[in-house]
Design a protein around this motif. Structure first.
Motif, PDB file in Angstrom:
ATOM      1  N   PHE A 116       0.826  -1.220   0.000  1.00 30.97           N
ATOM      2  CA  PHE A 116       0.000   0.000   0.000  1.00 30.97           C
ATOM      3  C   PHE A 116       0.856   1.265   0.000  1.00 30.97           C
ATOM      4  CE2 PHE A 116      -2.319  -3.271   2.454  1.00 30.97           C
ATOM      5  CZ  PHE A 116      -3.364  -3.502   1.577  1.00 30.97           C
ATOM      6  N   GLY A 117       2.051   1.163  -0.592  1.00 30.00           N
ATOM      7  CA  GLY A 117       2.944   2.317  -0.631  1.00 30.00           C
ATOM      8  C   GLY A 117       2.340   3.499  -1.381  1.00 30.00           C
ATOM      9  N   LYS A 118       1.674   3.235  -2.491  1.00 34.27           N
ATOM     10  CA  LYS A 118       1.073   4.320  -3.268  1.00 34.27           C
ATOM     11  C   LYS A 118      -0.083   4.969  -2.515  1.00 34.27           C
ATOM     12  CE  LYS A 118       2.370   2.541  -7.821  1.00 34.27           C
ATOM     13  NZ  LYS A 118       1.886   2.117  -9.162  1.00 34.27           N
ATOM     14  N   VAL A 119      -0.817   4.145  -1.767  1.00 36.31           N
ATOM     15  CA  VAL A 119      -1.926   4.692  -0.975  1.00 36.31           C
ATOM     16  C   VAL A 119      -1.375   5.593   0.131  1.00 36.31           C
ATOM     17  CG1 VAL A 119      -3.870   4.111   0.519  1.00 36.31           C
ATOM     18  CG2 VAL A 119      -3.372   2.707  -1.491  1.00 36.31           C
ATOM     19  N   ILE A 120      -0.304   5.123   0.779  1.00 36.91           N
ATOM     20  CA  ILE A 120       0.314   5.923   1.844  1.00 36.91           C
ATOM     21  C   ILE A 120       0.848   7.239   1.287  1.00 36.91           C
ATOM     22  CG2 ILE A 120       2.218   5.985   3.500  1.00 36.91           C
ATOM     23  CD1 ILE A 120       1.904   2.949   3.774  1.00 36.91           C
ATOM     24  N   LEU A 121       1.531   7.155   0.132  1.00 34.96           N
ATOM     25  CA  LEU A 121       2.064   8.376  -0.486  1.00 34.96           C
ATOM     26  C   LEU A 121       0.941   9.327  -0.875  1.00 34.96           C
ATOM     27  CD1 LEU A 121       4.469   9.972  -1.581  1.00 34.96           C
ATOM     28  CD2 LEU A 121       4.233   8.704  -3.730  1.00 34.96           C
ATOM     29  N   GLY A 122      -0.144   8.764  -1.398  1.00 32.05           N
ATOM     30  CA  GLY A 122      -1.279   9.615  -1.751  1.00 32.05           C
ATOM     31  C   GLY A 122      -1.879  10.307  -0.536  1.00 32.05           C
ATOM     32  N   GLY A 123      -1.958   9.596   0.585  1.00 33.78           N
ATOM     33  CA  GLY A 123      -2.457  10.213   1.806  1.00 33.78           C
ATOM     34  C   GLY A 123      -1.542  11.310   2.309  1.00 33.78           C
TER      35      GLY A 123
END
Length: 291
Positions: A116-123
């Motif tokens: 979920f790296g992209k989700v974390i970065l998006g947040g």
């Protein structure tokens, strides 16, 4: 491949063309220099005028009499050594915390590819859309009563250091730079037996000096010029940074002394930029190139 310019090489080859070009170029440079340096000159010389001359209309371009006592009075009456030291402590701590944790987070998101790296970065990037003023109250309530351990960080440098870590812009800047590091270099380190931490310390960080310099400048300047947040968390006047102290102590101070204090307060940041301007320019240009 020829390069197109505003002035053709044929025009520059002629004496009249060169004269016109250098005249226009020199004029533009001088105008920009005056536009940027005149406010600095006005502030520095304003502290050397008498109180009556500062308020004089029309203003004088050059002081009628040079008074250097404004700087010495500002140094003593406004307790600048103490407040400058407070600012240095707060800015240095915020810089260290931010450099360590933002670099680690950016490296993890760029090279370790967590779930979920992209989700974390998006947040993280979504926080850039939230106005800073909207975060002041929840941030204050957090440092006033730290969750889980229920400890107050008011009048403590940690109240400046810890919130400074959550800097989405600097984290994204570091991640983008790490993304551009050639993968062949990192794979060669892995073949030589270097682990993830050793690769970060021995390979990534030495290659990232330009962007680390830019992040460092952003971190230091942000703390140095901040006013609202230090005003809220430092009720003890002896622990306030220079930005807050200049306002709090300016009530019964002459205008020339206040201007002198502002000049002294701005010297560290100006000196920092002049010393590290090469690294800043290198970092900005490095961030625009692909590895």
């Amino acid at each position: 491949m020829s390069t197109r310019t505003l002035v053709s090489p044929a025009t520059l080859a002629r004496p009249r063309g060169r004269a016109v070009y250098w005249t226009v170029f020199t004029g533009v440079v001088v105008l920009f220099a005056i536009a940027f340096l005149f406010p600095v000159y006005w502030m520095v010389t304003g502290a050397m005028k008498s109180p009556d001359e500062v308020a004089k209309t029309p203003p004088t371009l050059v002081p009628e009499q040079w008074h250097l006592s404004g700087y010495s009075d500002a140094w003593d009456l406004m307790q600048l050594p103490r407040h400058l030291w407070n600012t240095v402590v707060q800015a240095t701590g915020a810089w260290l915390f931010q450099l360590v944790f933002c670099t680690a987070a950016a490296y993890a998101l760029s090279r370790l590819k967590p779930a979920f790296g992209k989700v974390i970065l998006g947040g993280i990037l979504a926080t850039l859309m939230v106005p800073a003023q909207a975060l002041v109250v929840p941030k204050y309530l957090t440092v006033a009563d730290l969750p889980l351990i229920h400890t107050s960080l008011l009048n403590d440098p940690l109240a400046i250091w810890l919130p400074a870590v959550a800097n989405a812009f600097n984290l994204y800047l570091l991640k983008r730079f790490f993304d551009q590091i050639p993968r062949d270099v990192l794979e060669a380190a892995e073949i030589d037996g270097a682990g993830k931490l050793r690769t970060l310390w021995s390979i990534v960080l030495p290659m990232s000096r330009p962007v680390l310099g830019v992040v460092s400048i952003f971190a230091l300047v942000a703390v140095w010029q901040d006013f609202l947040w230090p005003l809220m968390v430092f009720s003890d006047t002896g622990k306030q940074p220079i930005s807050v102290a200049l306002v709090q102590l300016s009530q019964n101070i002459q205008l020339t002394v206040l201007i002198a204090a502002m000049v002294i307060a701005s010297i560290p940041m100006v000196a920092l930029f002049l010393v590290f301007q090469r690294h800043i320019i290198a970092g900005i240009s490095a961030g625009s190139t692909k590895g």
